[in-house]
Design a protein around this motif. Structure first.
Motif, PDB file in Angstrom:
ATOM      1  N   ASP A 186       0.848  -1.192   0.000  1.00  0.00           N
ATOM      2  CA  ASP A 186       0.000   0.000   0.000  1.00  0.00           C
ATOM      3  C   ASP A 186       0.882   1.240   0.000  1.00  0.00           C
ATOM      4  OD1 ASP A 186      -2.295   1.586   0.205  1.00  0.00           O
ATOM      5  OD2 ASP A 186      -2.179   1.598   2.385  1.00  0.00           O
ATOM      6  N   LEU A 187       0.473   2.256  -0.731  1.00  0.00           N
ATOM      7  CA  LEU A 187       1.289   3.472  -0.825  1.00  0.00           C
ATOM      8  C   LEU A 187       1.183   4.319   0.441  1.00  0.00           C
ATOM      9  CD1 LEU A 187       3.092   5.041  -2.741  1.00  0.00           C
ATOM     10  CD2 LEU A 187       1.048   6.162  -3.617  1.00  0.00           C
ATOM     11  N   MET A 188      -0.056   4.512   0.905  1.00  0.00           N
ATOM     12  CA  MET A 188      -0.271   5.390   2.059  1.00  0.00           C
ATOM     13  C   MET A 188      -0.222   4.588   3.344  1.00  0.00           C
ATOM     14  SD  MET A 188      -0.475   8.317   0.854  1.00  0.00           S
ATOM     15  CE  MET A 188      -0.787   9.148  -0.700  1.00  0.00           C
ATOM     16  N   LEU A 189       0.894   4.700   4.038  1.00  0.00           N
ATOM     17  CA  LEU A 189       1.074   3.989   5.301  1.00  0.00           C
ATOM     18  C   LEU A 189       1.525   5.000   6.348  1.00  0.00           C
ATOM     19  CD1 LEU A 189       3.224   1.022   3.928  1.00  0.00           C
ATOM     20  CD2 LEU A 189       0.883   0.813   4.790  1.00  0.00           C
ATOM     21  N   PRO A 190       1.177   4.773   7.604  1.00  0.00           N
ATOM     22  CA  PRO A 190       1.719   5.656   8.648  1.00  0.00           C
ATOM     23  C   PRO A 190       3.221   5.394   8.791  1.00  0.00           C
ATOM     24  CG  PRO A 190       0.522   3.821   9.621  1.00  0.00           C
ATOM     25  CD  PRO A 190       0.348   3.701   8.133  1.00  0.00           C
ATOM     26  N   GLY A 191       3.986   6.399   9.133  1.00  0.00           N
ATOM     27  CA  GLY A 191       5.438   6.225   9.255  1.00  0.00           C
ATOM     28  C   GLY A 191       6.063   6.113   7.883  1.00  0.00           C
ATOM     29  N   LEU A 192       6.874   5.074   7.705  1.00  0.00           N
ATOM     30  CA  LEU A 192       7.491   4.841   6.391  1.00  0.00           C
ATOM     31  C   LEU A 192       6.396   4.564   5.376  1.00  0.00           C
ATOM     32  CD1 LEU A 192      10.468   2.345   6.876  1.00  0.00           C
ATOM     33  CD2 LEU A 192      10.570   4.793   6.400  1.00  0.00           C
ATOM     34  N   ASP A 193       6.319   5.377   4.329  1.00  0.00           N
ATOM     35  CA  ASP A 193       5.254   5.130   3.356  1.00  0.00           C
ATOM     36  C   ASP A 193       5.698   4.100   2.297  1.00  0.00           C
ATOM     37  OD1 ASP A 193       6.868   6.443   1.552  1.00  0.00           O
ATOM     38  OD2 ASP A 193       5.623   8.241   1.436  1.00  0.00           O
ATOM     39  N   GLY A 194       4.763   3.788   1.422  1.00  0.00           N
ATOM     40  CA  GLY A 194       5.020   2.745   0.437  1.00  0.00           C
ATOM     41  C   GLY A 194       6.181   3.065  -0.490  1.00  0.00           C
ATOM     42  N   PHE A 195       6.351   4.356  -0.831  1.00  0.00           N
ATOM     43  CA  PHE A 195       7.474   4.752  -1.687  1.00  0.00           C
ATOM     44  C   PHE A 195       8.802   4.384  -1.037  1.00  0.00           C
ATOM     45  CE2 PHE A 195       4.585   8.131  -3.532  1.00  0.00           C
ATOM     46  CZ  PHE A 195       4.534   7.552  -4.788  1.00  0.00           C
ATOM     47  N   GLU A 196       8.900   4.720   0.254  1.00  0.00           N
ATOM     48  CA  GLU A 196      10.154   4.499   0.973  1.00  0.00           C
ATOM     49  C   GLU A 196      10.413   2.989   1.161  1.00  0.00           C
ATOM     50  OE1 GLU A 196      12.443   6.510   1.469  1.00  0.00           O
ATOM     51  OE2 GLU A 196      13.721   5.309   2.788  1.00  0.00           O
ATOM     52  N   VAL A 197       9.340   2.251   1.480  1.00  0.00           N
ATOM     53  CA  VAL A 197       9.498   0.806   1.635  1.00  0.00           C
ATOM     54  C   VAL A 197       9.958   0.198   0.310  1.00  0.00           C
ATOM     55  CG1 VAL A 197       8.311  -1.381   2.125  1.00  0.00           C
ATOM     56  CG2 VAL A 197       7.816   0.649   3.507  1.00  0.00           C
ATOM     57  N   CYS A 198       9.344   0.630  -0.779  1.00  0.00           N
ATOM     58  CA  CYS A 198       9.686   0.121  -2.109  1.00  0.00           C
ATOM     59  C   CYS A 198      11.155   0.409  -2.422  1.00  0.00           C
ATOM     60  CB  CYS A 198       8.780   0.757  -3.153  1.00  0.00           C
ATOM     61  SG  CYS A 198       9.014   0.082  -4.815  1.00  0.00           S
ATOM     62  N   ARG A 199      11.567   1.636  -2.141  1.00  0.00           N
ATOM     63  CA  ARG A 199      12.950   2.030  -2.417  1.00  0.00           C
ATOM     64  C   ARG A 199      13.929   1.138  -1.636  1.00  0.00           C
ATOM     65  NH1 ARG A 199      16.884   4.836  -0.784  1.00  0.00           N
ATOM     66  NH2 ARG A 199      15.983   5.338   1.232  1.00  0.00           N
ATOM     67  N   ARG A 200      13.623   0.907  -0.362  1.00  0.00           N
ATOM     68  CA  ARG A 200      14.538   0.105   0.466  1.00  0.00           C
ATOM     69  C   ARG A 200      14.561  -1.356   0.043  1.00  0.00           C
ATOM     70  NH1 ARG A 200      14.464   2.338   6.652  1.00  0.00           N
ATOM     71  NH2 ARG A 200      14.164   4.533   6.130  1.00  0.00           N
ATOM     72  N   VAL A 201      13.370  -1.890  -0.275  1.00  0.00           N
ATOM     73  CA  VAL A 201      13.328  -3.288  -0.705  1.00  0.00           C
ATOM     74  C   VAL A 201      14.099  -3.449  -2.011  1.00  0.00           C
ATOM     75  CG1 VAL A 201      11.841  -5.181  -1.479  1.00  0.00           C
ATOM     76  CG2 VAL A 201      11.157  -3.784   0.468  1.00  0.00           C
ATOM     77  N   ARG A 202      13.929  -2.488  -2.911  1.00  0.00           N
ATOM     78  CA  ARG A 202      14.633  -2.571  -4.202  1.00  0.00           C
ATOM     79  C   ARG A 202      16.149  -2.549  -4.023  1.00  0.00           C
ATOM     80  NH1 ARG A 202      12.246  -5.266  -5.903  1.00  0.00           N
ATOM     81  NH2 ARG A 202      10.554  -5.178  -7.356  1.00  0.00           N
ATOM     82  N   ALA A 203      16.617  -1.754  -3.048  1.00  0.00           N
ATOM     83  CA  ALA A 203      18.058  -1.665  -2.815  1.00  0.00           C
ATOM     84  C   ALA A 203      18.596  -2.957  -2.210  1.00  0.00           C
ATOM     85  CB  ALA A 203      18.358  -0.481  -1.895  1.00  0.00           C
ATOM     86  N   GLN A 204      17.791  -3.596  -1.371  1.00  0.00           N
ATOM     87  CA  GLN A 204      18.265  -4.771  -0.626  1.00  0.00           C
ATOM     88  C   GLN A 204      17.940  -6.085  -1.327  1.00  0.00           C
ATOM     89  OE1 GLN A 204      19.662  -4.860   2.590  1.00  0.00           O
ATOM     90  NE2 GLN A 204      19.797  -2.644   2.737  1.00  0.00           N
ATOM     91  N   LYS A 205      16.726  -6.162  -1.865  1.00  0.00           N
ATOM     92  CA  LYS A 205      16.236  -7.437  -2.397  1.00  0.00           C
ATOM     93  C   LYS A 205      15.570  -7.209  -3.742  1.00  0.00           C
ATOM     94  CE  LYS A 205      15.455  -9.198   2.247  1.00  0.00           C
ATOM     95  NZ  LYS A 205      16.894  -9.368   2.371  1.00  0.00           N
TER      96      LYS A 205
END
Ligand code: CA
Length: 238
Positions: free
Chosen positions: A58-77
């Motif tokens: 989901d894009l709209m999340l409290p705290g770390l939003d979906g954009f940020e989660v996506c960016r981190r997952v892409r960098a790591q996995k």
């Protein structure tokens, strides 16, 4: 991804309980194993621990939003497919425009059958890719691993590896950044029937470090993850 797992695992990252439950039920009816994370932070922890085959984010999340989660997952996995769930059509422009690395997106309110079809399509692609030619050549820093020719080289200079050393390196580099426990490496490289012990893995890692690392005592590529196992350094670790 993991041969022992008969069901594909999907992580649903969604803070709205009703939507999360609805999506979970729909995907479970498709025969998938589904876990839910209620925040971006929880998602990152669960991705590390549970190693999902696909993430519905989901894009709209409290705290770390979906954009940020996506960016981190892409960098790591980078190998885990991500489908973004967005509430507004204009967000899809951002997802595409920013090239965040989401593999697909779907706009709320969505048809659950369409969502399930997209999930199935991505999982099918993933299975094809893991047996396909594109995963047979890897480059990391000055190291290259060519699975088809069975050649490993540093700076273009071939190095001699035993077949097990080669398989071990190829397994780690194919999913760089992913932490592999010793038991998993034993299964993948030596096979289910292998009666050896996890020390075997340590010995082979040491030998590989002697061959591919400039300073084997301070490895750059083959990293120990204390208490968990080994990983091949992710791109940003180099
Ligand atoms: Ca939300």
């Amino acid at each position: 991804m993991d041969d022992r797992r008969l069901k594909s695992h999907v992580l649903v990252v969604e803070d709205e309980k009703a939507i999360a439950a609805f999506v979970q039920a729909a995907l479970e009816r498709e025969g998938l194993a589904v876990r839910v994370a209620r925040s971006g932070e929880a998602a990152l922890t669960q991705i590390e621990a549970e190693r999902p085959d696909l993430i519905l984010l989901d894009l709209m999340l409290p705290g770390l939003d979906g954009f940020e989660v996506c960016r981190r997952v892409r960098a790591q996995k980078p190998y885990i497919p991500i489908i973004m769930l967005t509430a507004r059509a204009e967000d899809t422009d951002k997802i595409v425009g920013l090239e965040l690395g989401a593999d697909d997106y779907i706009t709320k309110p969505f048809n659950v059958r369409e969502l399930a079809a997209r999930v199935r399509a991505l999982l099918r692609l993933l299975r094809q890719a893991s047996g396909g030619a594109s995963t047979h050549f890897f480059r990391a820093g000055d190291l290259t691993v060519d699975r088809d020719r069975h050649v490993t080289a540093i700076g273009g200079r071939p190095i001699d590896l035993t077949p097990k050393e080669f398989d071990l390196l190829a397994t780690l580099v194919a999913e760089r950044g992913r932490v592999f426990g010793r038991e998993m490496l034993l299964e993948r490289v030596w096979g289910y029937d292998y009666m050896g012990e996890s020390r075997t893995v340590d010995v082979h890692i040491q030998r590989l470090r002697q061959k591919i690392e400039a300073d084997p005592a301070n490895p750059r590529y083959l990293l120990t993850v204390r208490g968990l196992g080994y990983k091949f350094a992710a791109e940003e670790d180099l």
